[in-house]
Design a protein around this motif. Structure first.
Motif, mmCIF file in Angstrom:
data_model
loop_
_atom_site.group_PDB
_atom_site.id
_atom_site.type_symbol
_atom_site.label_atom_id
_atom_site.label_comp_id
_atom_site.label_asym_id
_atom_site.label_seq_id
_atom_site.Cartn_x
_atom_site.Cartn_y
_atom_site.Cartn_z
ATOM 1 N N ALA A 1 25.051 36.432 50.742
ATOM 2 C CA ALA A 1 25.785 37.474 51.475
ATOM 3 C C ALA A 1 27.063 36.891 52.064
ATOM 4 O O ALA A 1 27.070 35.785 52.606
ATOM 5 N N GLY A 2 28.150 37.651 51.934
ATOM 6 C CA GLY A 2 29.432 37.203 52.473
ATOM 7 C C GLY A 2 30.310 36.500 51.454
ATOM 8 O O GLY A 2 31.440 36.130 51.774
ATOM 9 N N GLU A 3 29.806 36.302 50.212
ATOM 10 C CA GLU A 3 30.578 35.641 49.167
ATOM 11 C C GLU A 3 30.608 36.485 47.902
ATOM 12 O O GLU A 3 29.723 37.317 47.680
ATOM 13 N N THR A 4 31.626 36.263 47.068
ATOM 14 C CA THR A 4 31.749 36.991 45.807
ATOM 15 C C THR A 4 32.521 36.142 44.805
ATOM 16 O O THR A 4 33.219 35.186 45.183
ATOM 17 N N TYR A 5 32.383 36.467 43.529
ATOM 18 C CA TYR A 5 33.199 35.842 42.496
ATOM 19 C C TYR A 5 34.496 36.625 42.363
ATOM 20 O O TYR A 5 34.511 37.863 42.458
ATOM 21 N N GLN A 6 35.614 35.897 42.109
ATOM 22 C CA GLN A 6 36.904 36.558 41.934
ATOM 23 C C GLN A 6 37.624 35.932 40.737
ATOM 24 O O GLN A 6 37.668 34.707 40.590
ATOM 25 N N LEU A 7 38.166 36.802 39.866
ATOM 26 C CA LEU A 7 38.857 36.367 38.653
ATOM 27 C C LEU A 7 40.366 36.358 38.894
ATOM 28 O O LEU A 7 40.921 37.320 39.422
ATOM 29 N N TRP A 8 41.020 35.242 38.472
ATOM 30 C CA TRP A 8 42.455 35.085 38.626
ATOM 31 C C TRP A 8 43.057 34.723 37.275
ATOM 32 O O TRP A 8 42.448 33.980 36.494
ATOM 33 N N VAL A 9 44.260 35.228 36.996
ATOM 34 C CA VAL A 9 45.002 34.807 35.796
ATOM 35 C C VAL A 9 46.326 34.196 36.237
ATOM 36 O O VAL A 9 46.948 34.646 37.203
ATOM 37 N N ASN A 10 46.722 33.166 35.505
ATOM 38 C CA ASN A 10 47.995 32.487 35.778
ATOM 39 C C ASN A 10 48.991 32.926 34.723
ATOM 40 O O ASN A 10 48.803 32.691 33.527
ATOM 41 N N SER A 11 50.026 33.591 35.187
ATOM 42 C CA SER A 11 51.080 34.052 34.291
ATOM 43 C C SER A 11 52.415 33.625 34.875
ATOM 44 O O SER A 11 52.764 34.027 35.999
ATOM 45 N N GLY A 12 53.107 32.785 34.140
ATOM 46 C CA GLY A 12 54.409 32.310 34.615
ATOM 47 C C GLY A 12 54.291 31.417 35.827
ATOM 48 O O GLY A 12 55.205 31.410 36.665
ATOM 49 N N GLY A 13 53.189 30.711 35.980
ATOM 50 C CA GLY A 13 53.020 29.790 37.102
ATOM 51 C C GLY A 13 52.510 30.439 38.376
ATOM 52 O O GLY A 13 52.409 29.770 39.409
ATOM 53 N N LYS A 14 52.131 31.719 38.326
ATOM 54 C CA LYS A 14 51.632 32.407 39.513
ATOM 55 C C LYS A 14 50.274 33.035 39.205
ATOM 56 O O LYS A 14 50.075 33.604 38.133
ATOM 57 N N TYR A 15 49.354 32.923 40.168
ATOM 58 C CA TYR A 15 48.015 33.484 39.985
ATOM 59 C C TYR A 15 47.980 34.921 40.497
ATOM 60 O O TYR A 15 48.441 35.224 41.607
ATOM 61 N N TYR A 16 47.414 35.778 39.656
ATOM 62 C CA TYR A 16 47.237 37.184 40.005
ATOM 63 C C TYR A 16 45.733 37.492 40.012
ATOM 64 O O TYR A 16 45.008 37.076 39.105
ATOM 65 N N TYR B 1 48.670 35.659 29.556
ATOM 66 C CA TYR B 1 48.255 34.715 30.588
ATOM 67 C C TYR B 1 48.295 33.305 30.023
ATOM 68 O O TYR B 1 48.132 33.083 28.816
ATOM 69 N N ASP B 2 48.547 32.352 30.900
ATOM 70 C CA ASP B 2 48.551 30.944 30.504
ATOM 71 C C ASP B 2 47.150 30.364 30.644
ATOM 72 O O ASP B 2 46.638 29.739 29.719
ATOM 73 N N THR B 3 46.572 30.552 31.801
ATOM 74 C CA THR B 3 45.200 30.114 32.061
ATOM 75 C C THR B 3 44.551 31.142 32.981
ATOM 76 O O THR B 3 45.212 32.050 33.492
ATOM 77 N N ALA B 4 43.256 30.979 33.205
ATOM 78 C CA ALA B 4 42.527 31.845 34.140
ATOM 79 C C ALA B 4 41.438 31.021 34.803
ATOM 80 O O ALA B 4 40.961 30.029 34.241
ATOM 81 N N VAL B 5 41.044 31.429 36.000
ATOM 82 C CA VAL B 5 39.980 30.738 36.739
ATOM 83 C C VAL B 5 39.112 31.780 37.433
ATOM 84 O O VAL B 5 39.554 32.903 37.706
ATOM 85 N N VAL B 6 37.896 31.368 37.709
ATOM 86 C CA VAL B 6 36.985 32.169 38.538
ATOM 87 C C VAL B 6 36.658 31.331 39.762
ATOM 88 O O VAL B 6 36.221 30.181 39.636
ATOM 89 N N THR B 7 36.871 31.895 40.931
ATOM 90 C CA THR B 7 36.616 31.174 42.180
ATOM 91 C C THR B 7 35.571 31.916 43.018
ATOM 92 O O THR B 7 35.226 33.064 42.746
ATOM 93 N N ILE B 8 35.087 31.231 44.025
ATOM 94 C CA ILE B 8 34.173 31.841 45.001
ATOM 95 C C ILE B 8 34.989 32.158 46.242
ATOM 96 O O ILE B 8 35.562 31.261 46.874
ATOM 97 N N GLU B 9 35.075 33.426 46.582
ATOM 98 C CA GLU B 9 35.838 33.869 47.745
ATOM 99 C C GLU B 9 34.931 34.648 48.690
ATOM 100 O O GLU B 9 33.766 34.937 48.378
#
Length: 285
Positions: free
Chosen positions: A212-227, A253-261
């Motif tokens: 509880a209180g945490e979630t997975y979040q998907l980010w993509v890097n396009s042009g050096g910036k994460y969205y 996209y150049d790369t993508a990551v999944v983080t815990i937020e």
């Protein structure tokens, strides 16, 4: 009398004082030894008192006295004796009328009270039945709501599956492997980027549920910036499927990551990385 219990009728007559002296004495002696009969007499006395308080006194019509005296066989004596005789006869007859009226009223009131108790019991049963039906209806309504929600979820999943199949068949779709950031992780996944539909799918299995209180979040890097492409969660079986629309202005996209937020997602990437996504399709000849 000491060996037998008194009847309800005897109790009512005792309560209004209409028993013969011998019977009244016998009842009094019995009541001194029998708690059960004392309770019956107390109930009759309470009923008699209630009847007396609820019945307004009315003066009898004048012609009633003549009929009562005539029925009793009383002749009209001289003026003085007539007055005294009338007084004694009227008092006795009045006592009889009072006793009879009281006894009759008690019987009537007892019947009315019994009828009211029966009505109360019937009403209570109807109320209980109505409440039971309301509970059953509420349970059925909740069950139908749950079924409708599940049906809607399955319909959305089916639509998503169809869109994903279309994306996989498209020549303008890129599929990248998802690499766990931890070496001991057994999670696997894929990222599907469909340029035609402007949609992204992230699918993973063997993914631990977050507390509880945490979630997975998907980010993509396009042009050096994460969205951010939104948040998602894994089901109890460790399966996760996230579908979203590509933000305006991003064509690749150049790369993508999944983080815990934190729950609800973060406006910027700041949590620990769970997955890394590399688009190796760009490196093919």
């Amino acid at each position: 009398m000491t060996g037998e219990h008194i009847t309800q009728e005897q109790a009512d007559e005792f309560a209004i004082g209409s028993l013969e002296p011998a019977s009244e004495h016998a009842v009094t002696v019995h009541l001194a030894e029998c708690p059960a009969c004392r309770e019956i007499v107390r109930d009759s006395e309470r009923l008699a008192a209630r009847f007396a308080m609820s019945s307004p006194l009315k003066r009898p019509p004048s012609h009633l006295k003549d009929r009562v005296l005539a029925a009793a066989g009383i002749r009209r004596p001289g003026p003085l004796r007539r007055v005294a005789g009338y007084a004694r006869a009227a008092a006795g007859i009045a006592a009889v009328f009072v006793a009879v009226a009281a006894f009759t009223g008690m019987v009537w009131m007892r019947g009315e009270m019994s009828s009211l108790r029966d009505d109360d019991e019937r009403l209570q049963r109807k109320i209980d039945e109505a409440l039971s039906q309301e509970v059953e209806i509420a349970a059925l309504t909740r069950k139908l709501d749950d079924q409708e929600k599940e049906a809607a979820r399955l319909a959305d999943a089916a639509t998503g599956d169809q869109d994903l199949i279309v994306a996989l068949l498209s020549n303008n779709t890129r599929i990248a492997d998802v690499v766990p950031a931890a070496e001991d992780s057994t999670s696997i996944g894929r990222l599907v980027w469909d340029g035609d539909q402007k949609r992204v799918w992230f699918v993973a299995s063997d993914l631990p549920q977050r507390p509880a209180g945490e979630t997975y979040q998907l980010w993509v890097n396009s042009g050096g910036k994460y969205y951010s492409l939104g948040t998602f969660a894994a089901d109890p079986d460790g399966f996760a499927r996230h579908q979203t629309i590509v933000p305006e202005g991003i064509t690749s996209y150049d790369t993508a990551v999944v983080t815990i937020e934190r729950a609800g997602g973060s406006p910027i990437r700041q949590g620990p990385t769970v997955f890394l996504v590399y688009d190796l399709s760009r490196l093919k000849d």
